[in-house]
Design an enzyme around this catalytic site. Sequence first.
Site, PDB file in Angstrom:
ATOM      1  N   TRP A 150      -5.135  -2.050   8.115  1.00  7.42           N
ATOM      2  CA  TRP A 150      -3.962  -1.464   8.213  1.00  7.42           C
ATOM      3  C   TRP A 150      -3.811   0.439   7.885  1.00  7.42           C
ATOM      4  O   TRP A 150      -3.075   0.587   8.831  1.00  7.42           O
ATOM      5  CB  TRP A 150      -2.866  -2.379   7.761  1.00  7.42           C
ATOM      6  CG  TRP A 150      -2.866  -2.564   6.805  1.00  7.42           C
ATOM      7  CD1 TRP A 150      -2.967  -3.699   6.199  1.00  7.42           C
ATOM      8  CD2 TRP A 150      -2.042  -1.352   5.969  1.00  7.42           C
ATOM      9  NE1 TRP A 150      -2.238  -3.883   4.768  1.00  7.42           N
ATOM     10  CE2 TRP A 150      -1.594  -2.455   4.518  1.00  7.42           C
ATOM     11  CE3 TRP A 150      -1.723  -0.537   5.551  1.00  7.42           C
ATOM     12  CZ2 TRP A 150      -1.659  -1.141   3.070  1.00  7.42           C
ATOM     13  CZ3 TRP A 150      -1.293   0.049   4.362  1.00  7.42           C
ATOM     14  CH2 TRP A 150      -0.904  -0.421   3.152  1.00  7.42           C
ATOM     15  N   ASN A 151      -4.541   0.531   7.426  1.00 11.44           N
ATOM     16  CA  ASN A 151      -4.589   2.489   6.716  1.00 11.44           C
ATOM     17  C   ASN A 151      -4.942   2.935   7.482  1.00 11.44           C
ATOM     18  O   ASN A 151      -3.711   4.342   7.705  1.00 11.44           O
ATOM     19  CB  ASN A 151      -4.468   2.765   5.761  1.00 11.44           C
ATOM     20  CG  ASN A 151      -6.215   1.666   5.496  1.00 11.44           C
ATOM     21  OD1 ASN A 151      -6.827   1.242   6.156  1.00 11.44           O
ATOM     22  ND2 ASN A 151      -6.932   2.918   4.227  1.00 11.44           N
ATOM     23  N   GLY A 227     -12.059  -3.911   5.304  1.00 12.65           N
ATOM     24  CA  GLY A 227     -10.388  -4.180   4.816  1.00 12.65           C
ATOM     25  C   GLY A 227     -10.722  -4.565   3.056  1.00 12.65           C
ATOM     26  O   GLY A 227     -11.278  -3.971   2.406  1.00 12.65           O
ATOM     27  N   GLU A 249     -16.642  -2.621   4.605  1.00 18.18           N
ATOM     28  CA  GLU A 249     -16.449  -1.578   3.914  1.00 18.18           C
ATOM     29  C   GLU A 249     -14.986  -2.265   3.232  1.00 18.18           C
ATOM     30  O   GLU A 249     -14.308  -2.359   4.166  1.00 18.18           O
ATOM     31  CB  GLU A 249     -15.837  -0.245   4.890  1.00 18.18           C
ATOM     32  CG  GLU A 249     -16.786   0.304   5.512  1.00 18.18           C
ATOM     33  CD  GLU A 249     -17.587   0.960   5.424  1.00 18.18           C
ATOM     34  OE1 GLU A 249     -17.548   1.329   3.440  1.00 18.18           O
ATOM     35  OE2 GLU A 249     -18.662   1.742   6.026  1.00 18.18           O
ATOM     36  N   LEU A 250     -14.939  -1.623   1.983  1.00 11.30           N
ATOM     37  CA  LEU A 250     -14.247  -2.508   1.141  1.00 11.30           C
ATOM     38  C   LEU A 250     -13.504  -1.617  -0.160  1.00 11.30           C
ATOM     39  O   LEU A 250     -13.179   0.258   0.304  1.00 11.30           O
ATOM     40  CB  LEU A 250     -14.392  -3.754   0.374  1.00 11.30           C
ATOM     41  CG  LEU A 250     -15.222  -4.348   1.659  1.00 11.30           C
ATOM     42  CD1 LEU A 250     -16.394  -5.326   0.383  1.00 11.30           C
ATOM     43  CD2 LEU A 250     -14.627  -5.405   2.337  1.00 11.30           C
ATOM     44  N   CYS A 283      -8.043   4.100   1.222  1.00 13.10           N
ATOM     45  CA  CYS A 283      -9.177   2.368   0.380  1.00 13.10           C
ATOM     46  C   CYS A 283     -10.362   4.286  -0.463  1.00 13.10           C
ATOM     47  O   CYS A 283     -10.516   3.853  -1.742  1.00 13.10           O
ATOM     48  CB  CYS A 283     -10.711   2.409   1.206  1.00 13.10           C
ATOM     49  SG  CYS A 283     -11.646   3.887   1.703  1.00 13.10           S
ATOM     50  N   GLU A 384      -7.639  -2.459  -7.497  1.00  7.52           N
ATOM     51  CA  GLU A 384      -6.823  -1.609  -6.596  1.00  7.52           C
ATOM     52  C   GLU A 384      -5.310  -2.014  -6.600  1.00  7.52           C
ATOM     53  O   GLU A 384      -5.256  -3.095  -5.788  1.00  7.52           O
ATOM     54  CB  GLU A 384      -8.164  -2.018  -5.086  1.00  7.52           C
ATOM     55  CG  GLU A 384      -7.542  -0.700  -4.239  1.00  7.52           C
ATOM     56  CD  GLU A 384      -8.064  -1.133  -2.457  1.00  7.52           C
ATOM     57  OE1 GLU A 384      -8.408  -2.130  -2.555  1.00  7.52           O
ATOM     58  OE2 GLU A 384      -9.133  -0.586  -2.192  1.00  7.52           O
TER      59      GLU A 384
HETATM   60  P1  NAD Z   1      -7.516  -7.702   4.545  1.00 10.71           P
HETATM   61  O1  NAD Z   1      -8.577  -7.551   3.903  1.00 10.71           O
HETATM   62  O2  NAD Z   1      -6.409  -8.394   4.470  1.00 10.71           O
HETATM   63  O3  NAD Z   1      -7.497  -7.416   6.093  1.00 10.71           O
HETATM   64  C1  NAD Z   1      -8.525  -7.163   7.101  1.00 10.71           C
HETATM   65  C2  NAD Z   1      -8.493  -7.154   8.336  1.00 10.71           C
HETATM   66  O4  NAD Z   1      -8.760  -8.419   8.307  1.00 10.71           O
HETATM   67  C3  NAD Z   1      -7.066  -7.645   9.365  1.00 10.71           C
HETATM   68  O5  NAD Z   1      -7.473  -7.006  10.524  1.00 10.71           O
HETATM   69  C4  NAD Z   1      -6.777  -9.409   9.307  1.00 10.71           C
HETATM   70  O6  NAD Z   1      -6.562  -9.078   9.639  1.00 10.71           O
HETATM   71  C5  NAD Z   1      -7.979  -9.514   8.971  1.00 10.71           C
HETATM   72  N1  NAD Z   1      -8.585 -10.861   8.087  1.00 10.71           N
HETATM   73  C6  NAD Z   1      -8.429 -10.728   6.989  1.00 10.71           C
HETATM   74  N2  NAD Z   1      -8.884 -12.332   6.926  1.00 10.71           N
HETATM   75  C7  NAD Z   1      -9.250 -12.754   7.732  1.00 10.71           C
HETATM   76  C8  NAD Z   1     -10.874 -13.231   7.771  1.00 10.71           C
HETATM   77  N3  NAD Z   1     -10.556 -14.126   6.602  1.00 10.71           N
HETATM   78  N4  NAD Z   1     -11.534 -13.667   9.380  1.00 10.71           N
HETATM   79  C9  NAD Z   1     -11.779 -12.490  10.145  1.00 10.71           C
HETATM   80  N5  NAD Z   1     -10.071 -11.383   9.828  1.00 10.71           N
HETATM   81  C10 NAD Z   1      -9.442 -11.488   8.467  1.00 10.71           C
HETATM   82  O7  NAD Z   1      -7.157  -5.483   4.156  1.00 10.71           O
HETATM   83  P2  NAD Z   1      -5.920  -4.742   4.266  1.00 10.71           P
HETATM   84  O8  NAD Z   1      -4.792  -4.617   3.626  1.00 10.71           O
HETATM   85  O9  NAD Z   1      -5.393  -4.936   6.377  1.00 10.71           O
HETATM   86  O10 NAD Z   1      -6.254  -3.620   3.855  1.00 10.71           O
HETATM   87  C11 NAD Z   1      -6.483  -2.827   3.076  1.00 10.71           C
HETATM   88  C12 NAD Z   1      -8.139  -2.599   2.325  1.00 10.71           C
HETATM   89  O11 NAD Z   1      -8.851  -2.391   2.974  1.00 10.71           O
HETATM   90  C13 NAD Z   1      -8.302  -1.830   0.803  1.00 10.71           C
HETATM   91  O12 NAD Z   1      -8.658  -3.122  -0.179  1.00 10.71           O
HETATM   92  C14 NAD Z   1      -8.934  -0.809   0.743  1.00 10.71           C
HETATM   93  O13 NAD Z   1      -9.280  -0.372   0.187  1.00 10.71           O
HETATM   94  C15 NAD Z   1      -9.478  -1.068   2.443  1.00 10.71           C
HETATM   95  N6  NAD Z   1     -10.443  -0.349   3.235  1.00 10.71           N
HETATM   96  C16 NAD Z   1     -10.769   0.251   3.242  1.00 10.71           C
HETATM   97  C17 NAD Z   1     -11.918   1.287   3.426  1.00 10.71           C
HETATM   98  C18 NAD Z   1     -13.417   1.394   3.568  1.00 10.71           C
HETATM   99  O14 NAD Z   1     -14.257   2.654   4.631  1.00 10.71           O
HETATM  100  N7  NAD Z   1     -14.282   1.195   2.170  1.00 10.71           N
HETATM  101  C19 NAD Z   1     -11.244   1.568   4.717  1.00 10.71           C
HETATM  102  C20 NAD Z   1      -9.630   1.578   4.698  1.00 10.71           C
HETATM  103  C21 NAD Z   1      -9.626   0.077   3.841  1.00 10.71           C
END
Ligand code: NAD
Length: 491
Positions: A150-151, A227, A249-250, A283, A384
């Site tokens: 979402w960010n 995510g 990308e976590l 992230c 995190e």
């Molecule tokens: P999240 O993992 O909760 O959700 C991310 C996406 O995955 C959402 O669209 C969600 O609906 C989907 N999702 C969740 N479970 C799933 C599943 N089992 N199967 C398929 N889709 C699923 O993450 P968030 O809270 O939206 O984002 C924050 C995280 O993202 C932080 O950890 C941040 O560091 C990371 N992030 C990483 C980067 C990068 O480039 N490394 C960039 C931005 C954010």
Amino acid sequence: MKTYQHYINGEWVEPSSGEWFDTENPYTGEVWAKVARGSAQDADRAARAAKVAFEGEWAEIRPTQRGKLLVKLAEIVEREAGRLAELEVRDNGKLIAEMSAQTKYLAEWYRYFGGLADKVEGAVLPSDRPGVFNFTRHEPLGVIAMITAWNSPLLLLAWKLAPALAAGNTAVIKPSEFTSASSLEFMELVAEAGFPRGVVNCISGMGLEIGQPLVDHPEVSKVAFTGSDVAGQRIYESAAKKIMPVTLELGGKSPNIVFEDADFEAAVMGAISGIFAATGQTCIAGSRLLVQRSIHEKFVKRLVEVAGEANIGDPMSLETHVGPVTTPPQYQKILDYIDIARDDGAKCVLGGKPYTGEGARGKRFIEPTIFTEVRNDMRIAQEEVFGPILSVIPFDTEEEAVEIGNDVVFGLAAGVWTSEIGRALRMSEKLKAGTVWVNTYRAVSFMSPFGGYKRSGQGRESGKEAIKEFLQTKSVWIAQQTTAANPFIMR
Ligand code: NAD
């Protein structure tokens, strides 16, 4: 009130469940739109449409023409940048000051990978076998599921969509349930650019309800995911069952390391931008600030001074420095980590509570918070948080800085502040992170590979090599004359 349907096969369609969910403005707390709540049925419909397009019209389009479509999209993105920026602010709470530049910059990903589309070349191999012509082709994978956090919805999408389309794949996008509006609205731009129907699809809903069925869908050939590490791990496990490649990308817990020889004021600003920009919801947040002990006290004093003067409030105001937290669960998570840090013995020297002062509306503001007396084994230094919480950790020597810097499960990014070039080179070599910044922080570009070491991920986005993430190599052998050779011996 605005409603957002799914975008499948070039059409806006109702969710098959007939269900919708609210999307809120994080600043006001008001619901401003309803978004389709998708299910496995919608994922199926989108994945099939993308597969038909992949094997049909899209396959007929030459790489040069694909590139032109991406460049056209870049022009439309530039034209619409202001509107997209306002949309991200409304749905996400990001600062207009940052989003205005970011949405304009998005165009560069589409332009760069558009240019790369017809430069994917195979090779003629100098075969060791007589009478054989052997060459390689780089072919697209098929339907790519693009699941984003979402960010930074549109930025994270550009990192996936531009190289995947340039490589000849088709896409099913699933943005976060907290910030779906901008990706769905982006589909209007894709349509205007002239991509054939079914090439780009966007569906919305909850991770487990529509994201997981999309990952598991037999027509999906790869997942490009941004995510949390928890969801990333689950998707990786699902992908393993299908023997399907993933890009992950976590999260991160990046060290921002300040040496006594650094430009003091530049390092203070770099430390602040590393953690308080975007309300710490990035992230790459430099959430662990490692400061050499000789300047620790003076540095913390200046940090507190500058961060304490940050304007908190309306993300649409150009005067605002720190906006709201985007989601209610994230707001609670940040407050929980403030308690955890205190309970573990860290000392709060700034903030540490919700902000309710001038400019605050809704219930999503947290004061920029700084903890000192943090040990690297505390939870606040290891996990995190994804919010405006900075942990300051002192160190004595370069070796100790490297040791502490690397002593987390993540490895997304790291910052180094020093005026000594030798130290800059040594540190950039020894830090285990996908990106190392020296005397700067939070810089990203369409031409520079981005991704994580260790638990921060798998694969790279941006830069020339990103297109390879969406290609597979075929080796073609052609015998120059046919002979009826012994069939029981390997050639
Ligand atoms: P999240 O993992 O909760 O959700 C991310 C996406 O995955 C959402 O669209 C969600 O609906 C989907 N999702 C969740 N479970 C799933 C599943 N089992 N199967 C398929 N889709 C699923 O993450 P968030 O809270 O939206 O984002 C924050 C995280 O993202 C932080 O950890 C941040 O560091 C990371 N992030 C990483 C980067 C990068 O480039 N490394 C960039 C931005 C954010």
